[in-house]
Motif scaffolding. Structure first.
Motif, PDB file in Angstrom:
ATOM      1  N   LEU A 137       0.791  -1.253   0.027  1.00 53.46           N
ATOM      2  CA  LEU A 137       0.179   0.055  -0.078  1.00 53.46           C
ATOM      3  C   LEU A 137       0.900   1.138   0.131  1.00 53.46           C
ATOM      4  N   TRP A 158      -7.726   3.871  -4.956  1.00 49.26           N
ATOM      5  CA  TRP A 158      -7.505   3.699  -3.415  1.00 49.26           C
ATOM      6  C   TRP A 158      -8.709   2.653  -2.750  1.00 49.26           C
ATOM      7  N   GLU A 162      -7.311  -0.863  -1.632  1.00 43.32           N
ATOM      8  CA  GLU A 162      -7.001  -1.036  -0.046  1.00 43.32           C
ATOM      9  C   GLU A 162      -7.795  -2.417   0.353  1.00 43.32           C
ATOM     10  N   THR A 165      -6.260  -5.722  -0.866  1.00 41.11           N
ATOM     11  CA  THR A 165      -4.998  -6.299  -0.522  1.00 41.11           C
ATOM     12  C   THR A 165      -5.496  -7.093   0.803  1.00 41.11           C
TER      13      THR A 165
END
Length: 196
Positions: A137, A158, A162, A165
């Motif tokens: 990140l 994002w 985010e 992940t």
């Protein structure tokens, strides 16, 4: 599994919460005993990007972001997860760029050539822990800034990556849930990062 130095007491044994099933009340395991199901890690909802991301950024800028991000990753503490051979690494990064462009509404270049896009399964051969996710990140944020990715798309992109992940983590090093890092918090956290 679990090892405890505390003796097991038959009357009112203390509750054990690790979920390993290794603390039976007697020394002989009960035939047919079961360890209850549990959810070790909460998998967040992943909002995929809208077609606006491709329309505004364009396929080439998305590819540039992926290339730059993975170049940073290759030089990071998790660089060992990537091919050492330059040609293999470049081919991998282009496949990832194909995936990103396709997910953002571009031509289907990834799935016809590579099959199912289940990225969690594809990452199982690699040991990815919470710290590896944090590095990933951090380098993504750095790449967003350094490539001049459009400001109006950063939060949406994002917001996809985010939580995505979290799903890539396959080796836990803590019982705590992975930290959720919305874009506004990422901007604050990574504001002092050196950039090119």
């Amino acid at each position: 599994m679990c090892q405890s130095t505390t003796p097991v007491v038959p009357q009112n044994p203390p509750a054990h919460v690790c979920g390993c099933g290794g603390h039976a009340h007697n020394s002989t395991p009960e035939v047919g005993r079961r360890v209850p199901a549990s959810h070790e890690m909460k998998m967040p909802e992943v909002p995929f990007p809208s077609p606006r991301v491709l329309a505004v950024a364009g396929a080439e800028r998305l590819r540039e972001l992926v290339r730059h991000h993975h170049g940073l990753l290759r030089q990071s503490a998790i660089g060992h997860l990537f091919a050492a051979d330059d040609a293999e690494f470049a081919a991998l990064v282009e496949r990832i760029a194909d995936y990103v462009v396709e997910i953002c509404g571009g031509p289907a270049l990834f799935s016809p050539a590579n099959g199912n896009t289940c990225m969690r399964t594809r990452h199982f051969p690699f040991s990815i822990d919470e710290r590896g996710r944090e590095i990933w990140l951090e380098k993504l944020y750095q790449a967003i800034v350094e490539t001049g990715f459009p400001e109006e798309l950063r939060e949406e992109y994002w917001a996809w990556m985010e939580p995505f992940t979290v799903r890539m983590i396959n080796r836990r090093t803590t019982k705590a849930q992975p930290v959720h890092l919305p874009y506004a918090l990422a901007r604050t956290r990574y504001a002092g990062l050196p950039t090119l």
